[in-house]
Design a protein around this motif. Structure first.
Motif: not given
Length: 639
Positions: A419-445
């Motif tokens: 997660g800490d190696q992803l660029n901002e565009g990838e993080k934004e896409f994953l957060c919107k796709l998974n309805q999370t505020a951060t990629v860390e929240e996605l990781a916890e799921r």
């Protein structure tokens, strides 16, 4: 002379070393745990099973001694070698994934690499000796039919024709009805104990549609939902309540499944399969607890399992009879009906039908017109049914997330590990796709063995608007982190291909009535048996040595692979087409939400007795050289 004796002594010594060391490696492979890189070789072995471990070693040693005796069959050796390497690799990966949800421990340090090498060699060696014993037995055995003895060196087609002129020449109606009744009666105690039937959350989702509480949806196949409606609403219209309706559905499903099983036994008899094997198959159908519990469970997977068995039987008949098959109108009807049942009763069934149908049409040139016609009729009826039912019942399409378990799991694992190696565009896409505020929240799921915690939060509208970006991001991340992507995929399906996974972490059977607000309740008519099923069967079946392997989906897959290998070895490649729908179903299971759910692969399990009989023990109508020729002295002895 002296040199010859010395050479023979050296060969015997080398053979003894191979047998002992291979048997030791196989024993260690079965006992070792590979998931903890910090454990030493000694610590990874159980300390409370010394006697059992010794017994296992002696048993493997005994089997190896017989398997490694001189065997002049280069083709068989090649087939076994390839399959053994694949099995060793599968068990090695499955062992690590089960213990640690990771493959990194396999090569973490020098000692782990040594354990990995021993485990791989041991698993491959164990599979090789067992499959060698089987192949050698099949080469030497005489195939006993209802009349006559078939010798491996003789024309199997002619012998099968001779054998079929006995009591099995005509459809054994009496045998069918007696067997049907016996299997049905074997299920009856489970029906009384689990009255009015077993229903989970998925079942109640469909019942809510039937009762008009929620809108019809194709998330669960609408054909199965309407089938439930026929019995439940029909019973309620006649004055019964929801419990009576579910009970009637359970009885109907019991009758249907026991009928298909009885039909399979009849077919096995007609193929000339040894009656002892047919008896074993009958005992499996009637007494295996899963079959009985599933017969009263309101899941689409149960009738789908019967449909897969029926399709397998029809395809085997087609391959046995070739052009003669389509001379009977009943065979046309059976083939199209089996195709349709498979396509309608599970949403992945249409892929099974299309792939199997297209491959068979392309392969069987002499039957291309008939097969293409059958496939077109099936697809046309399937499409017409979907369109008509959707219009009449206002059926909502199933959610797209159900087919995206693999990429969603890969996204989540990449977010967890990188997660800490992803660029901002990838993080934004994953957060919107998974309805999370951060990629860390996605990781916890992220749960490595089930995709539900991730896929349930998928934003379907965002996905629809950004499908191109979804594919691009998925491909980019898989290329950047291929090891993580592959591990995420394997971690979510290893239960379908590793025998080691006999202790299923997910349910194998459901035996209760899920909580609901529409009046469906458990009202056992045989409470003692119901209590036994709940407390003893469900509590102990996964932990019972040897018996627990009966519930291993990986074992089912490798039995299927062994049957396919035997067909290749016997030069019956065309007969592999009968197994094709089962392999396609297995592939769809590997893309399913759960790492190893029994009901998803139930269509393979139900068909295995017929496949084993046909691939390994049937005097099929194949070319005269379909069976390997025995050496002259063995042929004379067997005749």
């Amino acid at each position: 002379m002296h040199d010859s004796h010395t050479q023979n002594a050296v060969e015997r010594a080398i053979c003894a070393i191979v047998i002992v060391s291979g048997s030791l490696a196989a024993t260690l492979a079965v006992l070792m745990r590979l998931g903890n890189a910090e454990q030493s070789f000694r610590d990874s072995l159980p300390t409370d099973r010394n006697l059992a471990s010794l017994g296992l070693f002696v048993l493997i040693l005994f089997a190896a001694h017989h398997a490694l005796a001189p065997w002049d069959n280069a083709r068989g050796k090649r087939v076994i070698t390839v399959l053994s390497v694949l099995f060793g690799l599968a068990e090695l990966l499955g062992n690590s994934l089960h213990d640690a949800n990771s493959l990194e421990a396999l090569f973490a340090n020098g000692e782990q690499r040594a354990k990995t090498l021993v485990a791989f060699a041991g698993y491959a060696y164990l599979f090789a000796i067992l499959s060698t014993l089987l192949f050698r037995y099949l080469e030497k055995r005489t195939i006993v039919c209802s009349r006559g003895v078939l010798s491996p060196g003789r024309d199997s087609a002619a012998q099968a024709d001779t054998a079929s002129q006995g009591n099995n020449a005509e459809h054994p109606r009496r045998f069918f009805f007696i067997t049907w009744a016996l299997i049905f009666l074997a299920y009856l105690p489970y029906f009384l104990a689990l009255f009015p039937g077993v229903s989970s959350y998925d079942s109640h989702w469909q019942l809510q549609q039937v009762l008009g509480i929620t809108r019809y949806t194709d998330h669960h196949p609408i054909a199965h939902t309407l089938l439930i409606q026929v019995f439940v609403k029909g019973t309620m219209l006649l004055g019964g309540d929801i419990n009576a309706g579910v009970a009637v559905f359970s009885l109907a499903q019991m009758a249907a499944m026991s009928g298909v099983f009885a039909y399979a036994l009849c077919k096995m008899l007609r193929w000339g399969i040894d009656r002892r094997l047919v008896l074993a198959a009958g005992l499996f159908f009637a007494l295996f607890p899963i079959n009985a519990i599933y017969s009263v469970t309101m899941w689409k997977d149960i009738p789908f399992g019967g449909a897969m068995l029926l399709l397998t039987l029809v395809l085997i008949d087609l391959l046995r009879q070739k052009e003669k098959f389509f001379n009977k109108k009943s065979n046309w009807i059976l083939l199209i009906a089996a195709f349709l049942a498979v396509a309608l009763l599970r949403n992945n069934g249409i892929y099974v039908v299309l792939i199997a149908g297209i491959v068979m049409t392309a392969t069987l040139k002499s039957l291309r017109r008939q097969l293409l016609c059958s496939l077109i009729v099936c697809v046309t009826c399937f499409g017409a049914f979907k369109v008509m039912v959707s219009a009449v019942f206002d059926v909502a399409p199933g959610p797209v997330r159900e087919v995206l378990s693999v990429p969603m799991q890969q996204f989540a694992r990449i977010a967890k590990e990188h997660g800490d190696q992803l660029n901002e565009g990838e993080k934004e896409f994953l957060c919107k796709l998974n309805q999370t505020a951060t990629v860390e929240e996605l990781a916890e799921r992220y749960n490595p063995t089930i995709s539900d915690p991730v896929k349930w939060y998928l934003d379907a509208q965002y996905l629809s608007d950004n499908m191109g970006k979804f594919v691009q991001t998925w491909a980019t991340l898989c290329v950047k982190y291929p090891g993580t992507a592959v591990t995420a995929f394997l971690n979510n399906n290893y239960g379908y291909w590793t025998v080691y996974e006999s202790r299923n972490d997910y349910w194998t059977a459901f035996t209760t009535v899920h909580e609901n607000d529409f009046g469906l309740r458990r009202n056992s008519l045989f409470p003692a048996l119901g209590e036994f099923i709940m407390k003893h069967y469900l509590a102990n079946y996964n932990s019972t040595p040897v018996y627990s392997q009966a519930y291993s989906l990986g074992l089912g897959f490798w039995v299927l692979m062994l049957c396919a290998a035997a067909l290749i070895w016997r030069k019956r490649r065309v007969d592999l087409l009968a197994l094709l729908p089962l392999f396609v179903l297995w592939l769809t299971c590997c893309a399913s939400p759960v790492h190893g759910e029994y009901r998803y692969m139930y269509g393979v399990i139900t068909a295995l007795p017929a496949v084993i009989g046909y691939a390994l023990f049937s005097p099929s109508e194949s070319p005269p050289n379909a069976l390997p020729s025995a050496p002259p002295n063995e042929s004379k002895a067997s005749s």
